[in-house]
Design an enzyme around this catalytic site. Structure first.
Site, PDB file in Angstrom:
ATOM      1  N   ASP A  58       0.859  -1.186   0.000  1.00 14.68           N
ATOM      2  CA  ASP A  58       0.000   0.000   0.000  1.00 14.68           C
ATOM      3  C   ASP A  58       0.895   1.235   0.000  1.00 14.68           C
ATOM      4  O   ASP A  58       1.647   1.464   0.946  1.00 14.68           O
ATOM      5  CB  ASP A  58      -0.900  -0.021   1.241  1.00 14.68           C
ATOM      6  CG  ASP A  58      -1.981   1.036   1.198  1.00 14.68           C
ATOM      7  OD1 ASP A  58      -2.104   1.726   0.170  1.00 14.68           O
ATOM      8  OD2 ASP A  58      -2.708   1.171   2.204  1.00 14.68           O
TER       9      ASP A  58
ATOM     10  N   ASP B  57      -2.813   2.511  -6.097  1.00 10.79           N
ATOM     11  CA  ASP B  57      -1.819   2.591  -5.026  1.00 10.79           C
ATOM     12  C   ASP B  57      -1.717   1.353  -4.142  1.00 10.79           C
ATOM     13  O   ASP B  57      -1.017   1.379  -3.129  1.00 10.79           O
ATOM     14  CB  ASP B  57      -2.087   3.818  -4.152  1.00 10.79           C
ATOM     15  CG  ASP B  57      -3.452   3.782  -3.488  1.00 10.79           C
ATOM     16  OD1 ASP B  57      -4.264   2.916  -3.846  1.00 10.79           O
ATOM     17  OD2 ASP B  57      -3.698   4.625  -2.611  1.00 10.79           O
ATOM     18  N   GLU B  58      -2.378   0.262  -4.509  1.00 10.44           N
ATOM     19  CA  GLU B  58      -2.232  -0.942  -3.683  1.00 10.44           C
ATOM     20  C   GLU B  58      -2.451  -2.195  -4.519  1.00 10.44           C
ATOM     21  O   GLU B  58      -3.135  -2.182  -5.539  1.00 10.44           O
ATOM     22  CB  GLU B  58      -3.196  -0.914  -2.490  1.00 10.44           C
ATOM     23  CG  GLU B  58      -4.650  -0.881  -2.853  1.00 10.44           C
ATOM     24  CD  GLU B  58      -5.555  -0.943  -1.629  1.00 10.44           C
ATOM     25  OE1 GLU B  58      -5.265  -1.713  -0.688  1.00 10.44           O
ATOM     26  OE2 GLU B  58      -6.574  -0.227  -1.625  1.00 10.44           O
TER      27      GLU B  58
END
Length: 351
Positions: free
Chosen positions: A8, A103-104
């Protein structure tokens, strides 16, 4: 036993802005919304979070908490480019990568030969490589199953990692608050607490039949997660099929005007999320979701080639009038279903 990593990125959108403009590093900044229109915060940096500014918070509330907050409109091309670079780094260690957003992502490194096969060392090396090549930080969680890896990635933020070994799982789950399980929101957690159920350890003592009767399919998920069961594979073929935004309400609503106001607030955030993927995919349908205070829910969709707030409001009103009855509403959601890329290509070729 599998080895799952959840990566993350830390304050991703804000971190890209601070990297590209160092003058922003020590001041409170947030991405999304504006002072002139209603909207929601997408990401806030840590100086802003010290004032209580959080993701998904209404912009007006964020400005009340932090009047000197610097609002940035967002540079999605820059975020996409950074995300592509991060995923390229992931691919150096495994082909089993399941992105959740820009983003993850989950990575299955069970059979990876890197770092002597140690998932802990792989996660550490990936984070260091991201920093060396992009000057951005990431946090990681390592666990035998997906949901625990995701929980773990949030336990040592920012720029850290947390490892849950197979031997750690029983002890970790015994005291894990149910609110930490993905999918258990504040309202659900409060209802569970009213039943005396606060931790996974409490659920472990419950009869599955009772949970199924009280919560339906959600009850089975609660029971399985509390036992450490999550059989979902890391799906490298996963495609983004929809984009949505929803809000679980602190108190049930019973008036249509309240529902309409929530839709007005959610719509700008749906626009923002769609902007990230829309250049690549076409819209097939758009719709609304209402969840009632008896945990039943209904979803209504319309075939519609572009995002349209008025149509969503009309659909929501029809659903409200026809499906609610006397029940209170505890969640309101908006979503668009995206056209399958293969079908999209066929349609284009057929024109």
């Amino acid at each position: 036993m599998r080895k799952i990593i959840h990566i993350d990125m830390d304050c991703f959108f804000a971190a890209v802005e601070m990297r590209d403009n160092p003058a922003l590093r020590d001041i409170p900044i947030a991405i999304g919304g504006s002072r002139e229109r209603r909207g929601a915060i997408s990401t806030a940096n840590y100086p802003a979070r010290q004032f209580g500014v959080r993701s998904a918070m209404p912009t007006a509330m964020a400005l009340k908490l932090c009047p000197h907050l610097t609002l940035l409109p967002g540079r999605f091309d820059a975020y996409k480019e950074a995300s592509r670079h991060v995923r390229d780094i992931f691919s150096r260690y495994t082909s089993l990568i399941e992105p959740l957003s820009l983003d993850e992502a989950w990575l299955d490194v069970t059979d990876s030969p890197h770092c002597y096969g140690s998932a802990t060392l792989i996660a550490r090396e990936i984070r260091q490589t991201i920093f060396n090549e992009l000057q951005l930080t990431a946090s990681a969680g390592v666990a035998p199953v997906k949901f625990l890896a995701k929980i773990a990635s949030d336990l040592n933020k920012p720029n850290g990692q947390y490892v849950i070994t197979p031997a750690d799982v029983p002890g970790f789950l015994k005291t894990l608050p149910l609110a930490k399980i993905p999918g258990v929101g504040k309202v659900s957690a409060a209802k569970l607490e009213n039943m005396g159920l606060r931790t996974c350890g409490d659920i472990q003592q419950c009869d599955l039949a009772m949970l199924l009767k009280r919560f339906g399919k959600f009850g089975r998920v609660l029971w399985e997660r509390s036992q450490g069961i999550d059989e979902r594979d890391v799906n490298s073929e996963r495609l983004r099929k929809s984009v949505g935004v929803e809000r679980t309400l602190a108190e049930d609503i019973h008036e249509w005007s309240d529902c309409e106001a929530i839709i007005e607030h959610l719509y700008p955030e749906l626009e923002r999320r769609l902007a990230i993927v829309k250049p690549d995919l076409l819209i097939a349908r758009q719709g609304v979701k209402l969840k009632f205070n008896d945990f039943q829910q209904t979803t209504q969709e319309h075939v519609w080639p572009q995002l349209n707030k008025e149509d969503l409001i009309t659909t929501a009103r029809k659903t409200w009038d026809e499906r609610r009855g006397e029940r209170g509403v505890r969640l309101v959601g908006l979503h668009v279903t995206l056209l399958d890329p293969q079908l999209e290509r066929q349609l284009v070729l057929g024109l």
